[in-house]
Design an enzyme around this catalytic site. Structure first.
Site, mmCIF file in Angstrom:
data_model
loop_
_atom_site.group_PDB
_atom_site.id
_atom_site.type_symbol
_atom_site.label_atom_id
_atom_site.label_comp_id
_atom_site.label_asym_id
_atom_site.label_seq_id
_atom_site.Cartn_x
_atom_site.Cartn_y
_atom_site.Cartn_z
ATOM 1 C CB CYS A 18 -0.849 0.052 1.261
ATOM 2 S SG CYS A 18 -2.047 -1.292 1.360
ATOM 3 C CE1 TYR A 44 6.369 -5.765 -10.418
ATOM 4 C CE2 TYR A 44 5.342 -5.452 -8.277
ATOM 5 C CZ TYR A 44 5.242 -5.529 -9.644
ATOM 6 O OH TYR A 44 4.043 -5.349 -10.248
ATOM 7 C CB SER A 83 9.328 -4.028 -12.678
ATOM 8 O OG SER A 83 8.776 -5.092 -13.423
ATOM 9 N N GLY A 102 1.694 -2.675 5.128
ATOM 10 C CA GLY A 102 2.339 -3.847 5.715
ATOM 11 C C GLY A 102 1.304 -4.903 6.014
ATOM 12 N N GLY A 108 -0.498 0.606 -5.058
ATOM 13 C CA GLY A 108 -1.826 0.021 -4.871
ATOM 14 C C GLY A 108 -2.845 0.722 -5.733
HETATM 15 P P1 AMP Z 1 3.815 -14.319 -12.980
HETATM 16 O O1 AMP Z 1 3.118 -14.335 -14.269
HETATM 17 O O2 AMP Z 1 2.902 -14.787 -11.876
HETATM 18 O O3 AMP Z 1 5.101 -15.099 -12.992
HETATM 19 O O4 AMP Z 1 4.150 -12.805 -12.633
HETATM 20 C C1 AMP Z 1 5.412 -12.273 -12.832
HETATM 21 C C2 AMP Z 1 5.331 -10.798 -13.067
HETATM 22 O O5 AMP Z 1 4.633 -10.155 -12.006
HETATM 23 C C3 AMP Z 1 6.713 -10.173 -13.146
HETATM 24 O O6 AMP Z 1 6.771 -9.445 -14.340
HETATM 25 C C4 AMP Z 1 6.819 -9.266 -11.949
HETATM 26 O O7 AMP Z 1 7.341 -8.004 -12.333
HETATM 27 C C5 AMP Z 1 5.406 -9.106 -11.446
HETATM 28 N N1 AMP Z 1 5.304 -9.244 -9.985
HETATM 29 C C6 AMP Z 1 6.079 -9.923 -9.159
HETATM 30 N N2 AMP Z 1 5.638 -9.864 -7.890
HETATM 31 C C7 AMP Z 1 4.544 -9.106 -7.909
HETATM 32 C C8 AMP Z 1 3.630 -8.655 -6.908
HETATM 33 N N3 AMP Z 1 3.752 -9.005 -5.638
HETATM 34 N N4 AMP Z 1 2.595 -7.870 -7.294
HETATM 35 C C9 AMP Z 1 2.444 -7.539 -8.576
HETATM 36 N N5 AMP Z 1 3.266 -7.936 -9.557
HETATM 37 C C10 AMP Z 1 4.306 -8.706 -9.250
#
Ligand code: AMP
Length: 456
Positions: free
Chosen positions: A2, A242, A283, A103, A28
């Site tokens: 957040c 990230y 990112s 948090g 968020g």
């Molecule tokens: P996935 O398809 O589940 O492997 O998502 C990976 C992607 O989500 C990567 O491009 C990361 O930049 C992004 N990512 C990783 N952790 C988070 C998170 N906690 N919340 C949102 N996006 C995330």
């Protein structure tokens, strides 16, 4: 995750808070809210959606006063509902109180059942609501002592901004999981999750609120208190990887600089012959730049991101997320065609995003696709505020790297080593929580549902 923001002593407190929340939107996108105080009453405007969509001038005009706090929500505990949006505003025997939390508490369920046994009624499913109850129920007189009383009962990750009719309070948990910084805007004090919020409002960064510190800001100025014994630091390393914005400085370091260093280290560890380095935007950009600078393989923007979609990961339904990758990213055929491509992303969670990206790159004519990840394999869920799925859904928890590579259909796949990541922080390398990578949880869970950790 957040984003939280607060300001004391400004004639346009709500407008400034709006801007602060705007700069923290990446933390968020589910709901946002502002509560202001005119010295007598607290006024609140909270809704689902993005900051710029929620706050019309009409709504901001209702938020009169010289103190304001704001919150951007990205749900980690509690469903995606308006009743779970923050700041939480309550009236109790001493007046009014509003609170914004970044948090995740690990003993909230335990405290909640205790409070409920004594008759407390909860209006949301958020862990944050227990903090408000604890402050309201404290037998102490002064707000500071009530906050100390409440905070000494909670465990986990919490950066908090609290306000009453005439005070603003900032709190950071003793481990310092989440960032929280203090700034000044002329004579006004400001608190924000990240310093990028100060840049937008032209506030001067003063310092970070220290782990375990409570600051109280009122008409007498600012007072700092450290009522808790020193604890070891557990800054969330994933903020660097990230979550935070590259233009922010958190935990004493610039996020962009650290991401580039992660990329350089990744190149040192996992270099492969290739024609081009491309990031998964946004990112992956600083890490890809670092990788390119270190490896001397040219960098280009081979994937273009539409900025009119939110972070697809945050969409709660699997069906939308799958579609989302295409909505968000499109390859530049001219850059990719016939090339051996190194594609850099910050993390793989479930693997769905990377798999789709690789297919896109192959469809665009890539000759080889080498995936490089600027963090170690994500093998464990986060209990301190990052929205990670259950362990069994984390592809690196249930598969070897070779199995992940095959699933992604990459020509090669490498992650950054844990040691390589930590070495970037030099003498501060022990100051981080890396539970998502090593499964070591620095604050233990008491009576908490840990089914998220189960593999089957
Ligand atoms: P996935 O398809 O589940 O492997 O998502 C990976 C992607 O989500 C990567 O491009 C990361 O930049 C992004 N990512 C990783 N952790 C988070 C998170 N906690 N919340 C949102 N996006 C995330």
């Amino acid at each position: 995750m957040c984003g939280i923001f607060g300001i004391y002593g400004h004639s346009e407190a709500a407008n400034i808070t709006y801007l602060g929340l705007h700069a923290l939107q990446h933390r968020g996108q589910e709901s946002a809210g502002i509560v202001s105080s005119d010295g007598k009453f607290l006024h609140s405007e909270i809704d689902m959606g993005l900051v710029a969509d929620i706050f019309s001038q009409d709504r901001l005009d209702k938020l009169s006063g010289y103190i304001a706090i704001g919150h951007n929500r990205y749900s980690t505990t509690g469903a995606s509902l308006l009743k779970n949006a923050q700041p939480i505003l309550v009236d109790y025997s001493r007046g009014s109180l509003a609170l914004a939390h970044n948090g995740n508490l690990v003993n909230a369920a335990y405290i909640r059942s205790e409070l409920e046994a004594y008759g407390s009624i909860f209006r949301s499913t958020m862990d944050t609501e227990v903090i408000v109850h604890l402050i309201a129920q404290s037998k102490e007189d002064k707000l500071l002592d009530r906050v100390i009383d409440a905070v000494s009962r909670i465990k986990g990750a919490y950066s908090l901004i609290i306000m009453t009719e005439n005070e603003l309070v900032g709190v950071r948990d003793p481990n310092g999981f989440r960032p929280l910084s203090l700034g000044k805007l002329k004579d006004s004090y400001v608190l924000a999750s990240e310093t990028c919020a100060f840049d937008l409002i032209e506030a001067k960064y003063e310092r970070d609120i220290e782990p375990g510190e409570i600051v109280v800001i009122d008409s007498k100025g600012i007072q700092s208190y450290k009522p808790f014994p020193a604890s070891s630091r557990s800054h969330c390393v994933f903020e660097f990887i990230y979550f935070a914005r590259p233009d922010s400085n958190i935990f004493g370091e610039n996020v962009n600089f650290i991401r580039q260093e992660l990329g350089r280290q990744l190149a040192r560890e996992t270099m492969v012959d290739a024609d081009i380095v491309i990031p998964v935007p946004d990112s992956g950009v600083p890490a890809a730049l670092g990788f390119s600078l270190e490896s001397k393989v040219p960098f280009d923007m081979g994937l273009i991101r539409s900025h009119y979609v939110g972070r697809t990961f945050i969409e709660p339904q699997q069906a939308i997320r799958h579609f989302g990758v295409k909505l968000k990213l499109n390859p530049v055929k001219k850059i990719i065609e016939g090339k051996r491509v190194i594609v850099i992303d910050d993390s793989i969670v479930r693997g769905t995003t990377s798999r789709k990206i690789i297919k896109m790159l192959r469809d665009a004519g890539a000759r080889e696709v080498h995936v490089r990840i600027s963090s170690p394999p994500t093998t464990h869920p986060c209990f301190y505020g990052i929205d990670t799925p259950d362990r069994k859904e984390l592809i690196a928890a249930t598969h070897t790297i070779e199995e992940v590579r095959r699933y992604l259909t990459a020509d090669s796949l490498s992650y950054l080593s844990l040691e390589g990541m930590l070495n970037i922080f030099k003498e501060r390398k022990n100051d981080f929580c890396m539970s998502c990578f090593d499964g070591v949880y620095p604050v233990s869970f008491e009576g908490m549902d840990t089914s998220q950790l189960e593999l089957f």
